[in-house]
Each structure stands twice: as C-alpha cells, then as structure tokens.
Design an enzyme around this catalytic site. Sequence first.
Site, PDB file in Angstrom:
ATOM      1  N   GLY A   1       7.001  37.500  -7.219  1.00  0.00           N
ATOM      2  CA  GLY A   1       5.771  37.981  -6.602  1.00  0.00           C
ATOM      3  C   GLY A   1       4.782  36.831  -6.513  1.00  0.00           C
TER       4      GLY A   1
ATOM      5  N   GLY B   1      10.059  39.653  -8.367  1.00  0.00           N
ATOM      6  CA  GLY B   1       9.834  40.445  -7.155  1.00  0.00           C
ATOM      7  C   GLY B   1      10.948  40.293  -6.133  1.00  0.00           C
TER       8      GLY B   1
ATOM      9  N   GLU C   1      10.176  37.591 -16.177  1.00  0.00           N
ATOM     10  CA  GLU C   1       8.837  38.137 -16.435  1.00  0.00           C
ATOM     11  C   GLU C   1       8.341  37.922 -17.856  1.00  0.00           C
ATOM     12  OE1 GLU C   1      11.171  39.640 -14.787  1.00  0.00           O
ATOM     13  OE2 GLU C   1      10.328  40.261 -12.866  1.00  0.00           O
TER      14      GLU C   1
ATOM     15  N   ASP D   1      10.465  43.953 -14.300  1.00  0.00           N
ATOM     16  CA  ASP D   1      10.006  45.116 -13.534  1.00  0.00           C
ATOM     17  C   ASP D   1      10.724  45.180 -12.197  1.00  0.00           C
ATOM     18  OD1 ASP D   1       8.704  42.956 -12.361  1.00  0.00           O
ATOM     19  OD2 ASP D   1       6.818  44.026 -12.051  1.00  0.00           O
TER      20      ASP D   1
ATOM     21  N   THR E   1     -11.651  50.644  28.429  1.00  0.00           N
ATOM     22  CA  THR E   1     -12.023  51.246  29.712  1.00  0.00           C
ATOM     23  C   THR E   1     -11.291  50.475  30.792  1.00  0.00           C
ATOM     24  OG1 THR E   1     -14.200  51.729  28.822  1.00  0.00           O
ATOM     25  CG2 THR E   1     -13.957  51.861  31.203  1.00  0.00           C
TER      26      THR E   1
ATOM     27  N   LYS F   1     -18.818  46.591  35.342  1.00  0.00           N
ATOM     28  CA  LYS F   1     -17.357  46.779  35.313  1.00  0.00           C
ATOM     29  C   LYS F   1     -17.006  48.259  35.539  1.00  0.00           C
ATOM     30  CE  LYS F   1     -13.686  47.213  31.915  1.00  0.00           C
ATOM     31  NZ  LYS F   1     -13.283  47.158  30.542  1.00  0.00           N
TER      32      LYS F   1
END
Length: 638
Positions: free
Chosen positions: A64, A113, A136, A144, A435, A585
């Site tokens: 990670g 990770g 980790e 994890d 628009t 416009k």
Amino acid sequence: MSEIDIRKSGRSGHITLNRPEALNALTYDMVRAIDAALLGWANDPDVALIVIDAVGEKAFCAGGDIADLYESGKAGDFAFGQGFWRDEYRMNARLAAYQKPVVSFLQGFTMGGGVGVGCHAAHRIVGQSSRIAMPECGIGLVPDVGGSMLLAHAPGRLGEYLGLCTARMGPGDAILAGFADHYLPEEAWEAVKAALLQSGDLGALKAAVTEPPSAELAQHMAAINASFCGETLGDICTNLRMDTSEFAQKSLAAIERNSPLAMACAVEMIHRLRSARDLPRALELEYRFTHRAMEHGDFLEGIRALIIDKDRAPKWKHALDKVPAVDVSFMLRPLGKDKLTFEEESTAMQIGFIGLGNMGGPMAANLAAAGHNVRSFDVAGTSAAGAVAVASALDAAMNADVVITMLPNGVILRSVADEVIPAMNKGAVLLDCSTVDVESARAVAALCETAGVLPLDAPVSGGTGGASGGTLTFMVGGAEEGFNKALPLFEIMGQKAVHCGASGNGQAAKICNNMILGVTMIATCEAFALADKLGLDRQKMFNVVSTSSGYSWSMNAYCPAPGVGPTSPADNGYKPGFAADLMLKDLRLAQQAAIGADADTPMGAMAQALYAQFVEDEDGAGQDFSAMLPRFEKSGRP
Ligand code: NAD
C-alpha cells in the site's frame, strides 16, 4: 497515463497497475478504481474473465502507498487510514468472491497490499522473478488484506513463520504456501495474456503452465513446525532461542526487528482463523487491528523508522516477548459500530464526470460530497473536491453507472460522446447537462440507443450559484428509465427536475426558457432606461412592476438596476452571473431550432440580434447579460 489502466479488451476486463516508478504501490484511488471496475464488470455480458497485471519488471505491487497514511496519522487524522483500509478490504473481499475467473500475473515483488490485489484471484501466476511476502509486522501492522487467512491455511506452521519473519517467498514457496497457483516462465506471459484477453477463456493458461521450481522453504518445514508452534509469540521466541541451528537464529534475528505487539496479534489471528475459511471473517478481524493501529499500535513509529527517517531503529511499545495478553485482546476486540461490514452500498453510484468548468466543477463536488464515487476528466486539467481526476474521458466513463457531461457546445459534446459511448456499460446513463442544440442532443441519443446506453439531455438553469448551492433546475429529455436512474443525482445537484419527454425535449425547454429570459431582460432594461428619461425613480418603478402585470424573473429576482430589488450582478459591477456571451449562445440555439422547425420567433430573433451587437460590437463580452441596462442608458433612439 494514469496510475492504473482499466479497460475492456477482447472478451475480458483488463486491470493494469501502472506506477512502476513506485513499485506499483497501491493508492486509495487505485483501490477505488479496482473496486469500481469489478463492480461494473460483474454483470457485463461482454466480460467473461478478468486479467490483473502490472507495468515494470521489478514488482507487481510492493504494498500500500503508506506515505499519505503516515502524514494524516501524524496529524492526528486516523479516519483517512481507517477509510483506506476499510475500502481496500472490501475490494479484497469482492475480488476473492468474484463470480468470473480472475487471473493475476505476479512478477517481482508482491507484498502487503499487492497480495490483496494479486493473491485472492482464482488463478495466480508466478514466474522466475516472483517474490511474495507479508511484511506488515515490520512496520507495526498485522498481515492484512486477507493475508492472515492465507497464512492461517499455509501448511504446518509456515504461516506463523512467514508472518512473523516477514520472509520472502520465491515462486515455488508461494505455491507451497497457497499464495499462488501456477508457474509460468515470464517469457510466455505476454502471449498467454493476449490469448486470455481475446478469448475470455482459461484454456490458453491451462495449456501453458509448467512445473514450478522446487520450494526452498520445503527443506525447513520440520524446523518451522518445531519452532513456530506454541500459543503465543513468547512461546515461539522461547523455541527459537533453544534451537541453535542457523535457520532458527536467522528467524529469531528477523523477529527481533519487528513490532512485538503486531507479531503477538498476528499469532493470535492466525490461530483463530485456522478453523475459518471465509475471507470476510479474516478481513473483519484484521480491521479490528488496523482501525486501532495508528492511535494505539506501533504503525506510525514503524513507518517513521523504516520509511521516513530510515534509521531502522523503531521504538516499539513493548519488549519482544513481553506483550501482555490484555494488550493483544485490546487490539483485536470487536469494534462495535465501526465494525467492517461487506454490505453493498446500494446508494453510492460510480459516476464519470466530463467537463469541470464553472458549472461542472461544483456539480461534481456536490455529488462526491454526497458519497458517490466520482471519476472526473477535463481537457484543461481541472478537477473537483472529492472527485478522482483521471487521464481521459474514456477512463472516467468506463464502468460508470452514470456519465455526466458539462461541456461548452454541441460539437464538443458529439466528439466526447463518440469516444465514450462504446466504452460504457449497457444500461448505464449518459446524462448531458450542457446547453446544446436540439439536433446534437438527438444525434447523441441515437448513438446511445444503438449501444444500449440510456441518454438524457438535461440542461440546467440556475447559474454558477445554483451549481455550487445544489439548487439547479434540470429540464430533462429522454426515456423514463434513464430519468428514474438519474433522479437521485438531480436531487443532489438541484432542487427540481422536470421530465419534458423524449430525447431533445430538455434542450427544447431550455432554449424556449432562455429565449423568454433574453427577451424579458431586454424589455426590463428598456423599461428602466425609459423610466429614467421620464423622471420615474427606479425603486418606485420596481415597486410597481414587481407586483403588477409587467413582473418577470428578470425584474423580480435578477433586477438589472443596481441597488434595486434583491442582490444581483447589477450590484457587483455586472460581473456574471450569467454572461451575455452565454445568453447570445442560447438565443442562437433558439433561432437555429426555430429555423429548423419553421417556427415564427420575431422577438427571439430581435433579442439575438441585440445581444450579438452588444457582445460582438460593443462592450458586452464578459459582462453579465443584465448589463443591457447601462447600454440602453447610454443610447438614444436610433
Ligand atoms: P466552462 O467553459 O466554464 O466549462 C466547460 C468545461 O469543459 C471547461 O473546463 C473545458 O476545459 C471543458 N472541456 C472542453 N472540451 C472538453 C473535452 N473535449 N473533454 C473534456 N472537457 C472539455 O462552461 P460552464 O459555464 O461550466 O458551462 C458549461 C455548460 O453549461 C455550457 O453548455 C453552458 O451553456 C451551460 N450553462 C452555463 C451556465 C452558467 O451560468 N455558466 C448556466 C446554465 C448552463
């Protein structure tokens, strides 16, 4: 190129981690992008299989990206890290339970990770350079991303060994430990990937896999089983101290570097998970630790020592085998209302937002603030608070439930639509809020219908104030089904959405409305200028007209006379507001449509001519459209 490349290819979905300079370390945005892709492809009939790979030779994903976690945690903000881990684990769970085959290609380092992304796929490929680890405990976290479950089910006590010593597995070891399935020499990967992507079928993989090299760790299994048994970290340390072999002493030296609290908790978790098989159970247990890791664990100190100051001398909270059982149970006790859950967040949509100018920027920010996942793109590089900026319109549109465009005109809308519609999922909504001319809106709608996408033209009124305040009015053309899907978004961005009928009718309503607005604004300005010349006080004129038959929005809500009526751009030197250029416009769009439909619109034509003169030949450009009043003040009868 963005940090993750997500696209469809042949019969497959293809996710490529693309941060080779950072060993493809996983950021929060990458986590969210992977999860969104998996969600989007789950029911997409064009996607039969998923390939996950990474750019570069050194790493599939080295972990990670902890820099952001460290910075926020140091500043006392634990919520950012908790949110990251929560969403990462949910993505891990989705990947592991995925209903379609997922094939991952794990070259070089796959750690932390990276294991969460690569090692829950149903078909995990390793090659000669693969080095997989759960490091980790070295930074004060427990294994994890579901790694605790993989460790718990590795043979014998291998899981405890790998987790505590943070040891790296070669390709044979990874297969032995259950972190990988197949060995394939890396020279063969590109051809196999191409065949998988094209066919959406696993046949090419099955034909290509070869015998893996032997697992180096196999020779140490007896020693591992002997030393890494026992109830606690303390037991394991005692066993290792009594074993004078080189392997045991090296293992002890590795353990001595790591966080005692994290390791003690890791042992407890592995033991608890040995009898479990469902990954969410492991992720929920891991989250109990990571949720507390910054405030109560060694995480911030671990990052400081290893990554920030690089002194490699962390001051852990506990001595090696002196972690009280009460501290382990504190870190692993249930979280109550903060418990990690895996229910679908049914209301959060994946939104692609294209065109983040004066209007689009605040609209996208409002959607993100309401909890939707917004991926945004603007050629000018602008983004919006809470949205994830991506590298192309295609990136933003991929896997979105709704793609929103807020662009300057019909030509640009058509070119963006040509690009994104083929990449959109069937049943997704293309919601254009710009628009534009009715013809462009209907042409885009026709393209959508061919591709199975639901088109909506939904121009807005309310200006930039309405965009930031979430009080716009939407005039919507398109089928009921699309309108209903977009309704929750209209409710966030605006206060009112009127369904005007078939595709193009939203634009029709908008230009009719703005034609009235242009005409009434001119009439209101003319009347003030006339009142001036007749000696009628402006305030008195306002008092009468605003409550008589001459009233209009231009008079009552947007009075062009400074100091009269509610605050308006007139009170701010005619700074827009709604620029005269934009009014021109819209009036041109109205005339273009009137000519096409053979409609007689003399007042609209006159308003267009006056605004054209004001903007193009006088000083109207860049002023609010109500600046017609000073213009009439200055001029006499032609
Ligand atoms: P803007 O010029 O501020 O924003 C348009 C954005 O589109 C710009 O950021 C531009 O970089 C981006 N863009 C252009 N081409 C692109 C492409 N190919 N891909 C991605 N992005 C691209 O304009 P705005 O004021 O935000 O208005 C947007 C639309 O809303 C217009 O159609 C306008 O008429 C309409 N509108 C504006 C207002 C207002 O008060 N500003 C009110 C109602 C409606």
